[in-house]
Design an enzyme around this catalytic site. Sequence first.
Site, short mmCIF file in Angstrom:
data_model
loop_
_atom_site.label_atom_id
_atom_site.label_comp_id
_atom_site.label_asym_id
_atom_site.label_seq_id
_atom_site.Cartn_x
_atom_site.Cartn_y
_atom_site.Cartn_z
N PRO A 11 -33.20 50.06 11.29
CA PRO A 11 -32.77 51.47 10.30
C PRO A 11 -33.42 52.89 11.11
O PRO A 11 -34.31 52.54 11.83
CB PRO A 11 -33.70 51.11 9.39
CG PRO A 11 -34.30 50.10 9.14
CD PRO A 11 -34.01 49.26 10.34
N ASN A 12 -32.44 53.05 10.92
CA ASN A 12 -32.84 54.93 11.27
C ASN A 12 -32.65 55.05 12.85
O ASN A 12 -32.63 56.25 13.18
CB ASN A 12 -34.09 55.57 10.78
CG ASN A 12 -34.17 55.69 9.18
OD1 ASN A 12 -33.06 56.46 9.15
ND2 ASN A 12 -35.12 54.92 8.48
N ARG A 19 -33.91 62.71 14.68
CA ARG A 19 -35.52 62.27 14.11
C ARG A 19 -36.58 62.42 14.92
O ARG A 19 -36.83 61.70 15.87
CB ARG A 19 -34.91 60.73 13.61
CG ARG A 19 -36.03 59.89 12.73
CD ARG A 19 -35.81 58.80 13.08
NE ARG A 19 -36.67 58.33 11.44
CZ ARG A 19 -37.38 56.99 11.52
NH1 ARG A 19 -37.16 56.04 12.65
NH2 ARG A 19 -38.42 57.05 10.88
N TYR A 24 -39.97 60.01 18.75
CA TYR A 24 -38.82 59.25 19.18
C TYR A 24 -37.94 59.96 20.33
O TYR A 24 -37.17 59.55 20.91
CB TYR A 24 -37.94 58.92 18.97
CG TYR A 24 -38.94 58.58 17.22
CD1 TYR A 24 -38.97 56.67 17.21
CD2 TYR A 24 -39.03 58.61 15.96
CE1 TYR A 24 -39.49 56.25 16.74
CE2 TYR A 24 -39.34 57.95 14.73
CZ TYR A 24 -40.08 57.15 15.38
OH TYR A 24 -40.52 56.38 14.39
N ASN A 74 -34.96 45.86 18.75
CA ASN A 74 -35.99 46.89 17.04
C ASN A 74 -35.83 47.00 16.33
O ASN A 74 -35.25 48.22 16.12
CB ASN A 74 -35.86 48.89 18.41
CG ASN A 74 -36.80 49.25 18.23
OD1 ASN A 74 -37.27 48.96 16.61
ND2 ASN A 74 -36.78 50.81 18.27
N ALA A 77 -38.49 49.85 10.94
CA ALA A 77 -39.24 49.61 9.62
C ALA A 77 -39.39 48.06 9.17
O ALA A 77 -39.95 47.65 8.64
CB ALA A 77 -38.76 50.51 8.78
N ASP A 87 -38.54 35.35 9.79
CA ASP A 87 -37.26 34.10 10.49
C ASP A 87 -36.02 33.38 10.45
O ASP A 87 -36.49 32.53 11.36
CB ASP A 87 -37.19 33.92 8.70
CG ASP A 87 -38.42 33.79 7.56
OD1 ASP A 87 -39.33 32.87 8.44
OD2 ASP A 87 -38.44 33.62 6.15
N GLU A 98 -39.58 42.47 21.47
CA GLU A 98 -39.74 43.28 20.14
C GLU A 98 -39.53 44.27 21.18
O GLU A 98 -40.89 44.64 21.79
CB GLU A 98 -41.15 43.18 19.45
CG GLU A 98 -41.16 43.70 18.26
CD GLU A 98 -42.57 43.53 17.36
OE1 GLU A 98 -43.08 44.50 16.48
OE2 GLU A 98 -42.72 42.41 17.56
N HIS A 100 -40.07 48.89 21.27
CA HIS A 100 -40.47 50.03 20.13
C HIS A 100 -40.44 50.99 21.14
O HIS A 100 -41.19 51.42 22.22
CB HIS A 100 -42.07 50.09 19.34
CG HIS A 100 -41.86 49.03 18.28
ND1 HIS A 100 -41.43 49.06 16.64
CD2 HIS A 100 -42.60 47.93 18.05
CE1 HIS A 100 -41.17 47.94 16.16
NE2 HIS A 100 -42.47 46.58 17.06
N ILE A 101 -39.95 52.02 20.64
CA ILE A 101 -39.61 53.80 21.45
C ILE A 101 -41.22 54.01 21.56
O ILE A 101 -41.19 54.18 22.87
CB ILE A 101 -39.00 54.34 20.89
CG1 ILE A 101 -37.60 54.10 20.71
CG2 ILE A 101 -39.31 55.87 21.68
CD1 ILE A 101 -36.92 54.63 20.23
N SER A 102 -41.89 54.38 20.30
CA SER A 102 -43.29 55.09 19.87
C SER A 102 -44.42 53.57 20.13
O SER A 102 -43.84 52.56 20.14
CB SER A 102 -43.66 55.50 18.69
OG SER A 102 -43.53 54.58 17.78
N ARG A 107 -49.99 55.16 16.23
CA ARG A 107 -49.19 55.55 14.99
C ARG A 107 -50.89 55.26 13.87
O ARG A 107 -51.55 54.69 14.04
CB ARG A 107 -47.74 55.22 14.79
CG ARG A 107 -47.66 55.99 16.32
CD ARG A 107 -46.46 55.92 16.16
NE ARG A 107 -45.60 56.96 15.13
CZ ARG A 107 -44.70 56.54 14.48
NH1 ARG A 107 -43.37 54.83 15.20
NH2 ARG A 107 -43.59 57.15 13.21
#
Length: 145
Positions: A11-12, A19, A24, A74, A77, A87, A98, A100-102, A107
């Site tokens: 999401p997002n 954003r 990001y 990614n 959330a 699962d 896995e 993640h950009i940040s 954080r």
Amino acid sequence: MDGAIWVLNGPNLNRLGKREPEIYGRTTLAEVEAMCRAEAGDLPLEFRQTNSESQLIDWIHEAIDAGAAGVAINPAAFTFYSMAVMDALKMLPCPLIELHISNVHKREKIYHQSLVSPVATAVMAGLGARGYPLAVRALIEMAGD
């Protein structure tokens, strides 16, 4: 290499470039996809984004059934609260990154406990949009092992 590399986004992430660019960056999701396709070259690549948890789970199942060579995800959330995504990812027989950009560990505390990390082959965070093609390269190399 048999099967495609799958790059899944939660999401997002469709709002990349707009954003919170201080977190990001200004790279759009379309630019991220182009970077991934350039890294994959002639190899098959599935690149998808959804704001829906159920759609993301369906795509993970699809990657499994299609015999994916590797998956970079990614989950955004969903990383921190979706046992259903975790699962589904547990069923992957291929390498899983896995992504993640940040750097989620720099954080707020809510971003520190991933449900995905324990089932991932590797975790990449904090490299910005550059992390995506690096993840594609790593998956190609892992699939060749």
